[in-house]
Scaffold this active site. Structure first.
Site, PDB file in Angstrom:
ATOM      1  CG  HIS A 113      -0.369  -0.197   2.644  1.00  0.00           C
ATOM      2  ND1 HIS A 113      -0.058  -1.586   2.901  1.00  0.00           N
ATOM      3  CD2 HIS A 113       0.583   1.406   3.736  1.00  0.00           C
ATOM      4  CE1 HIS A 113       0.482  -1.463   4.329  1.00  0.00           C
ATOM      5  NE2 HIS A 113       0.672   0.008   4.779  1.00  0.00           N
ATOM      6  CB  CYS A 142       1.768   0.827  10.300  1.00  0.00           C
ATOM      7  SG  CYS A 142       0.735   1.025   9.120  1.00  0.00           S
TER       8      CYS A 142
END
Length: 681
Positions: free
Chosen positions: A66, A190
């Site tokens: 991603h 994250c």
């Protein structure tokens, strides 16, 4: 919100390549083919950069590469079901289900929340099994769309405070623990905050439920974060941090036992983290979260045990420099404005003018002299905090808040005895480590509350400042005097060489540690500058000019040879003009991230040329920041501008030459040799 995926973005049972780079590239091509991104190469580079930070494979044969990318025009999900698994770095084997999440750099929270919902759904074994057995693309898309539909979350009703936890992470309902069950809180985060943040939260929640532990999770993702309720935090016995970035407002958890690891560990090994957190509850030697009352104790107990000594020293020194800079930036600009309004002789009587006059009782020089004296006086006071702030926040970086007071005191002592900037460095380290040593002492419970606010600052101030006065101050003051005399005597080749070195350092890592060392060296001497000793001002000018060159050089290169740069880089080039003019070296980072080995040599060469010209031609700057916008504080302005132009032109030509003629391997060639890179041909 189901428009993030359609049938053009799904590939079933077709090989996309033998490695993860090829699979990610193929999915990026699909996103561009569907009209949802403008540049497949740029999207691939952004996704690959994220992949190199940490693999995106998760247990169960799934991978979720991603990225946020300027090349993406609308939030998108591309998927592939591979006939043979490809290694994405998961501990349990290759992945045959791959989802590429691609979002614009400036995405709405709603879209990010939808995409994170899919990531959480992939923890559901039934959902994953349905994807693997979907007969065709329409059925696969329908399953994904169903997972993305908003659902009303059932919320369990455990102990008090669960509502706050549910709000913080609605899909992670705390396990219903018994009255004697341990209570844990967790934070997951994250770098992109899209997928791993939420998968780790769900994995930890599932592991806690199996272990009979009450768990409340705060997800600090890109789609927003609702902090845990204070009463939940107060009841918690221990904390789990599954994070790849700093935890926001960490001091809320001060003093609690903590287990910390990367977010990937929260996905791959959640049960281990839960077990370790439970074991830490009764362990007095367990690391604890730093904070106002527990910072020094946490550091002493080994909260940063994985940090090497050299890394810790670098971190605390840069902490001191970063907190020092605002004092110097504001003070330097005020002094420069004072000179502009009141003239250079304002230094002789500024204090007398300020104390003996007012707007209703102006001095003989009139309003300008009075305002110049006011600005100069405020600036001088601000600059006076340079060394104390440096020492105070170096000590803070070591021992947290208990180190601030002794650090400021020893920094002020350094100024008093003439040890200056070097004394502040040494004194800050002394104060911080002494505060940390006293934090290791095992004191009675009734005394612990006084340690961080009274006893540690008192004792550390006495010991650190005493050592500075009695032992270290004399030699450091002598070294400082010798250094200042050497700088004041620099001329000709010596000055040019110093400018060359400082300029190269400014272009080396674009705001990183080497860049900051050069900048801190210049700022440290700024307060010693005067009409009789302009060497510190010359060094400041050389450093500022060199720091302006990297973004300006990249911006110029995108104009001189547009075809060598991607559309995203050309857009970044437009912004780099302003960033460079304002002395923000970080404006060149997007270019360096995409082509490190060609951009950095050009910024080093360009910065070195600008620094050397400034030093050689006697350019000075009384302002520590601001770039061309503080032109009034620049001495020999014409040569300052010419130095920047020369450095930018040379830097632009070097990067163009390297991009045109230097050998450049493709991603596929590098992957074939086992050395994948984000640089693309």
């Amino acid at each position: 919100m189901s428009t993030v995926i359609d049938q053009r973005l799904v590939t079933l049972d077709e090989p996309l390549g033998a490695d993860k780079a090829a699979v990610i590239r193929a999915l990026a091509d699909a996103v561009v083919g569907a009209g949802r991104a403008t540049d497949a190469e740029a999207l691939f580079a952004d996704a690959w950069a994220r992949e190199e930070k940490d693999s995106t494979g998760v247990p169960g044969g799934i991978a979720i590469p991603h990225a946020k990318s300027d090349a993406v025009t609308e939030p998108t999900l591309a998927a592939a079901r591979l006939p043979e698994g490809v290694d994405f770095g998961s501990f349990d084997g290759p992945a045959d289900l791959v989802f590429l999440i691609a979002v614009p750099t400036a995405s709405t929270q709603d879209h990010l929340a939808v995409l994170s919902t899919l990531a959480r759904s992939l923890i559901d074994e039934g959902f994953v099994a349905a994807l693997r057995s979907a007969p065709d693309v329409p059925a696969f898309v329908a399953l994904v769309e169903g997972a993305l539909e908003p659902k009303e979350e059932p919320v369990a009703a455990p102990a008090a405070g669960a509502a706050g936890a549910a709000a913080a992470s609605p899909a992670v309902a705390p396990a219903a623990g018994s009255a004697s069950a341990p209570v844990l809180i967790a934070v997951t985060a994250c770098p992109t905050g899209i997928a791993h943040t939420y998968m780790a939260a769900d994995a930890l929640a599932a592991a806690a439920k199996k272990a009979g532990v009450e768990l409340h999770v705060e997800t600090q993702g890109s789609s927003g974060s609702t902090p845990l309720a204070p009463d939940v935090i107060a009841r918690a016995d221990a904390v789990v941090f599954a994070v790849d970035v700093d935890v926001r407002d960490k001091s809320r958890f001060a003093g609690k036992p903590v287990v910390q690891g990367p977010v990937k560990r929260g996905i791959d090994h959640p049960a281990e983290m839960i077990d370790e957190a439970v074991a830490a509850i009764g362990d007095p030697s367990a690391p604890r979260v730093a904070g106002e009352a527990g910072a020094a104790e946490a550091a002493a107990s080994g909260g940063a045990a994985s940090e090497h000594f050299g890394q810790k020293i670098k971190r605390v020194l840069l902490t001191g420099v970063s907190y020092m800079i605002p004092f110097v930036a504001g003070g330097g600009l005020l002094i420069a404005l004072g000179f502009l309004l009141g003239g250079y002789d304002i230094t002789d009587n500024a204090q007398e003018v300020v104390l003996g006059n007012s707007l209703w009782n102006l001095p003989d020089g009139g309003l300008l002299e009075y305002l110049g004296a006011v600005l100069f006086t405020i600036g001088a006071i601000s600059m006076g905090f340079l060394v104390p702030a440096l020492a105070g926040y170096i000590a803070y970086g070591i021992a947290d808040r208990p180190g601030i007071a002794p650090g400021f005191v020893v920094g002020s002592v350094s100024v008093l005895i003439g040890a200056g900037f070097l004394g502040g460095l040494v004194g800050g380290l002394l104060a911080g480590w002494i505060a940390l040593v006293f934090a290791r002492l095992d004191v009675p419970r009734w005394l612990r509350g006084l340690m961080p606010v009274v006893i540690i600052p008192l004792v550390a101030s006495i010991v650190a400042s005493g050592l500075m006065i009695v032992v270290f101050g004399g030699p450091i003051a002598a070294l400082t005097t010798a250094l200042n005399d050497w700088l004041a005597g620099l001329s000709g080749a010596g000055a040019i060489l110093l400018g060359l070195i400082l300029g190269a350092m400014m272009g080396f890592d674009l705001g990183g540690p080497v860049n900051k060392v050069a900048y801190a060296f210049a700022v440290a001497g700024l307060s010693a500058g005067s009409l009789d000793n302009q060497a510190p001002w010359a060094i400041m000018a050389a450093v500022m000019a060199a720091g302006m060159v990297p973004p300006l050089a990249m911006a110029l290169a995108t104009v001189l040879d547009r075809k060598l740069f991607t559309p995203v880089e050309r857009e970044n080039g437009k912004a780099a003009w302003l960033l460079g003019a304002a002395f923000i070296s970080e404006g060149a980072i997007p270019f360096a991230a995409a082509d490190l080995l060609r951009v950095i040599p050009s910024t080093i060469i360009g910065g070195a040329i600008a620094g050397a010209i400034c030093m050689g031609m006697g350019v000075t700057s009384q302002a520590p920041h601001g770039g061309i916008f503080v032109f009034f504080a620049i001495g020999n302005l014409l040569w300052f501008v010419l130095a920047i132009v020369a450095g930018s032109v040379v830097g632009a030509l070097v990067v163009i030459a390297l991009k045109r003629w230097a050998h450049r391997r493709t991603i596929r060639e590098e992957v074939a040799e086992g050395e994948p890179s984000i640089v693309a041909a």
